[in-house]
Design an enzyme around this catalytic site. Sequence first.
Site, mmCIF file in Angstrom:
data_model
loop_
_atom_site.group_PDB
_atom_site.id
_atom_site.type_symbol
_atom_site.label_atom_id
_atom_site.label_comp_id
_atom_site.label_asym_id
_atom_site.label_seq_id
_atom_site.Cartn_x
_atom_site.Cartn_y
_atom_site.Cartn_z
ATOM 1 N N LEU A 241 71.740 6.905 25.418
ATOM 2 C CA LEU A 241 72.244 6.971 24.172
ATOM 3 C C LEU A 241 71.422 6.009 23.116
ATOM 4 O O LEU A 241 71.568 4.846 22.926
ATOM 5 C CB LEU A 241 73.428 6.536 24.182
ATOM 6 C CG LEU A 241 74.748 7.001 23.127
ATOM 7 C CD1 LEU A 241 74.542 8.727 23.194
ATOM 8 C CD2 LEU A 241 75.976 6.634 23.499
ATOM 9 N N HIS A 242 70.424 6.636 22.673
ATOM 10 C CA HIS A 242 69.370 5.807 21.737
ATOM 11 C C HIS A 242 69.822 5.246 20.474
ATOM 12 O O HIS A 242 70.016 4.305 20.143
ATOM 13 C CB HIS A 242 67.988 6.698 21.462
ATOM 14 C CG HIS A 242 67.429 7.256 22.687
ATOM 15 N ND1 HIS A 242 66.995 6.523 23.956
ATOM 16 C CD2 HIS A 242 67.440 8.531 23.226
ATOM 17 C CE1 HIS A 242 66.823 7.414 24.783
ATOM 18 N NE2 HIS A 242 66.877 8.647 24.256
ATOM 19 N N ASP A 243 70.065 6.175 19.473
ATOM 20 C CA ASP A 243 70.118 5.920 18.002
ATOM 21 C C ASP A 243 71.536 5.221 17.900
ATOM 22 O O ASP A 243 71.516 4.128 16.887
ATOM 23 C CB ASP A 243 70.211 7.011 17.090
ATOM 24 C CG ASP A 243 68.849 7.698 17.164
ATOM 25 O OD1 ASP A 243 67.954 7.096 17.487
ATOM 26 O OD2 ASP A 243 69.124 8.898 16.799
#
Length: 313
Positions: A241-243
């Site tokens: 889950l990057h952002d």
Amino acid sequence: MARRIIIDTDPGVDDAVAILLALAAPEELDVLGVVAVAGNLPLAQTERNARRVCELAGHADVPVYAGCGRPLLRPLATAEHIHGETDRDRLLLPEPTMALRPQHGVDFLIDTLRGEAAGTVTVCALGPLTNIAIALAKAPEIAERISELVVMGGACFALGNVTPAAEFNIHVDPHAAAIVLDSGMPITMIPLDVTHQVLTTPKRLIALRTLGNRCGSAVAALLVAFERKRRANFGTRGRALHDPCVIGYLLRPALFGGREVNVAIETQSPLTLGMTVVDWWGVTGRKANVRLMNTVDASGFYDLMTEKLRHLP
Ligand SMILES: [Ca+2]
């Protein structure tokens, strides 16, 4: 007092979750506006998705702007195979009714950073850095007025996710990234080293799905669809889950750890274009220009996200 932020973004599944998380924490974050950029998808889709997400959160009052439609020098390379919608995904978010603001997103960034007291506005960069670079070209003084630029991008020991050397956001517009990193503005970078630790698990998805509100259900469904499109490719079962890590960092900086380093961007080599060249061991003598995060309490992050999303419709 809530920290005032602008979200520059290319939604994008994980961008959508990040925007929802920011809107779920009004006591801590005051979202002044959302600026779309071309990246995961073409601009017409990222600005539309930004509006859909704000409406889902019950925040049609948040102004959404369109920024730049292509990188500075390179042709736009999107990630539609991951972030494009299938017919089934399309049902997750209704079409927007709120209007796109007529002002260009770059001018909104500049006007806000000029108009508000210096050092009071933070910019979250969740996509390629094109808008920020153009804003710096148009109004270089914003480098000294911004409180902090928190970037999801780059990689250090994690290596790349779009080429062996480069992370997607930086690779899409490496020239913009180079301008931004050379600007002297205070930059915190959340690279793949961090985001690849923040993985979806069945238990974490169930916690979101059972929140009982439409946003919790939508996030769970989006992440399940996200997992389905690209499974187990970085040696992990879950999906990174990057952002949302950028918003998590603003809400609970103690969940993250890192160090001040010099980061330079490769803009020449066809082999390593867009690589974030991190001087982790301080061997170059170059001045630190980035606070690069490399550790995260992933369970603490998911607990925080789940607790916050509970407050949305
Ligand atoms: Ca993004």
